[in-house]
Design an enzyme around this catalytic site. Structure first.
Site, PDB file in Angstrom:
ATOM      1  N   ASP A  70       2.638   7.462 -33.385  1.00  0.00           N
ATOM      2  CA  ASP A  70       3.951   7.418 -32.530  1.00  0.00           C
ATOM      3  C   ASP A  70       4.993   8.355 -32.791  1.00  0.00           C
ATOM      4  OD1 ASP A  70       4.256   5.820 -34.819  1.00  0.00           O
ATOM      5  OD2 ASP A  70       5.647   4.814 -33.734  1.00  0.00           O
ATOM      6  N   GLU A 127       4.343   2.900 -35.925  1.00  0.00           N
ATOM      7  CA  GLU A 127       5.274   3.233 -37.077  1.00  0.00           C
ATOM      8  C   GLU A 127       6.759   3.037 -37.164  1.00  0.00           C
ATOM      9  OE1 GLU A 127       6.538   5.425 -40.811  1.00  0.00           O
ATOM     10  OE2 GLU A 127       6.869   5.717 -38.602  1.00  0.00           O
TER      11      GLU A 127
END
Length: 358
Positions: A70, A127
Site C-alpha cells: 500500500d 501497512e
C-alpha cells in the site's frame, strides 16, 4: 538489470494502491511472482505470500523477504518520471517508492541471484494506516524464522527495532446552542477539546518517547455552539512501560479537562504495535552488514521511533532486520528514488541471499 527493474517499478507505481485499495496491485503482483516461478496466493486478508525453491544450494534454512503493497495519499494517478537517473512523480502525487521500490528490488534479486536459500516473500496490505495487513497475516504459511524487511530508506542504516505505539481517538460531546442569542445554554465541545489538548505534554518527551495531536475536527456553523469535536492523538516510545504510562497520563488529562469544562468524552486507545529490539549481533543484522560492506557501504544498526511490519514479525518470533531501498522524501510529493540506489539495493540483497545459503 536496471532497465528492466526500473521499467517494472514505474509500471507498478502507476497501479493505484492507497491503503485499503491494494487489491488490483496485489493481483498484478501475484501474476508477476508466479511468472518468476514462485508458488503464490493471497491469504484471507489479501496479503500476498509466496515461496521460491533454493537455487545453487542444499539444506539451507528458508529466509523471509517482506514489503508492503500500500501507499499513502495522494497516491491515485501516479505518473512516474525518469530524469537524470532519478525517478520522481509528476509533482502532484507521491511516487510510491515506499514500498514499491523495495518490491521491484526483491523481484529483480530473485531473477538474478545465482545462489539463494529457499525464499518466502510476503507483501502486506494496509501497512501505512496501522500495520493491519501484517497483523492479520496467515503466519501458518510462513516457515522462515529470520529474514529482511525491505522498507528502510537509506542503504547505510539497518533498523533493528521500533516503538510501542498507541493511537488515541477522542470524541468530545457538548451541547449545541445559538452562539449569539443564548450561548449560556450550550457547552462548547471545541473549547473543551482545546483545554484538553493544551494540557497534554506533546512533542519530544525524552530521547525515545514522543506524543502528538495530529487531527482536530468539529463544529458545523460559525454562529453555533459546537456540540461535538474530535481529535486524533498518539504517543510512542522505545520503552513499552514508558508508552503505557504516557497513554494513561494522556487519557487521564483528557478526561479531567473535558469533564471540567462540562462536556462528556469518549476515549478509544489502540495499541498498534509493541516495542521490540533485536540485538546488533543478530543473524539478520550481521548478514545485512556483511552484504552491504561487500558493495562498499558501511551500514550502522539503528533504532527508530517510527514503526514497520518488522515490529510484528519480531514479536511473532521471526527475526527481521529492516534494510534500505533508496527511497527519499517518502510520504510527500517530492518523493524520489535514484536508480543507482535501487541497483545497490539489489546487489546487497543478492549478496544477503548468497550468505544465507552458505
Amino acid at each position: 538489470m536496471s532497465e528492466r527493474m526500473v521499467r517494472q517499478f514505474m509500471e507498478m507505481v502507476r497501479i493505484d494502491s492507497e491503503s485499503g485499495d491494494e487489491a488490483r496491485f496485489l493481483e498484478y503482483l501475484l501474476g508477476e511472482v508466479k511468472a518468476l516461478g514462485g508458488a503464490a496466493a493471497l491469504d484471507p486478508y489479501g496479503n500476498l505470500i509466496a515461496s521460491f525453491p533454493a537455487k545453487g544450494c542444499k539444506g539451507a534454512a528458508p529466509v523471509l523477504l517482506s514489503c508492503h503493497g500500500d501507499t499513502v495519499k495522494p497516491g491515485v494517478g501516479i505518473e512516474p518520471v525518469l530524469d537524470g537517473g532519478v525517478v520522481h512523480s509528476g509533482g502532484d502525487t507521491i511516487l510510491g517508492a515506499d514500498d514499491k521500490a523495495g518490491i521491484a528490488e526483491v523481484l529483480e534479486a530473485l531473477r538474478v541471484a545465482p545462489v539463494r536459500p529457499p525464499v518466502e516473500f510476503a507483501v502486506s496490505r494496509q501497512e501505512e494506516v496501522g500495520l493491519f495487513g501484517v497483523k492479520a497475516l496467515d503466519f501458518s504459511r510462513i516457515t522462515a524464522r529470520r529474514g529482511f524487511l525491505m522498507d528502510n530508506d537509506t542503504l547505510d542504516t539497518i533498523v533493528i527495532g521500533g516503538p510501542t505505539y498507541f493511537a488515541i481517538d477522542v470524541k468530545v460531546i457538548g451541547r449545541s446552542a445559538h452562539a449569539g442569542m443564548e450561548p449560556e445554554k450550550g457547552i462548547n465541545a471545541i473549547h473543551a477539546a482545546a483545554k484538553a489538548i493544551a494540557a497534554l505534554r506533546l512533542g519530544r518527551i525524552d530521547h525515545e518517547t514522543t506524543a502528538n495531536v495530529g487531527v482536530v475536527s468539529g463544529g458545523v456553523i460559525r454562529n453555533g455552539v459546537p456540540a461535538e469535536c474530535s481529535f486524533l492523538a498518539e504517543c510512542r516510545s522505545g520503552d513499552h512501560a514508558k508508552a503505557v504510562a504516557l497513554v494513561e497520563e494522556m487519557t487521564r488529562v483528557i478526561r479531567t479537562e473535558v469533564e471540567g469544562a462540562g462536556a462528556a468524552v469518549e476515549v478509544a486507545v489502540d495499541e498498534k504495535c509493541r516495542a521490540v529490539r533485536i540485538p546488533e549481533d543478530a543473524w539478520a543484522v550481521r548478514i545485512a552488514k556483511q552484504a552491504l560492506a561487500a558493495i562498499g557501504i558501511d551500514a550502522k544498526a539503528v533504532f527508530i521511533t517510527g514503526f514497520t511490519d518488522a515490529s510484528i514479525y519480531n514479536n511473532h518470533g521471526i527475526e527481521m532486520a529492516v534494510v534500505g531501498i533508496g527511497a527519499q522524501d517518502e510520504h510527500s510529493t517530492t518523493e524520489h528514488v535514484a536508480v543507482a540506489d535501487m541497483e545497490n539495493a539489489v546487489l546487497a540483497l543478492v549478496e544477503m541471499l548468497r550468505l544465507a545459503a552458505a
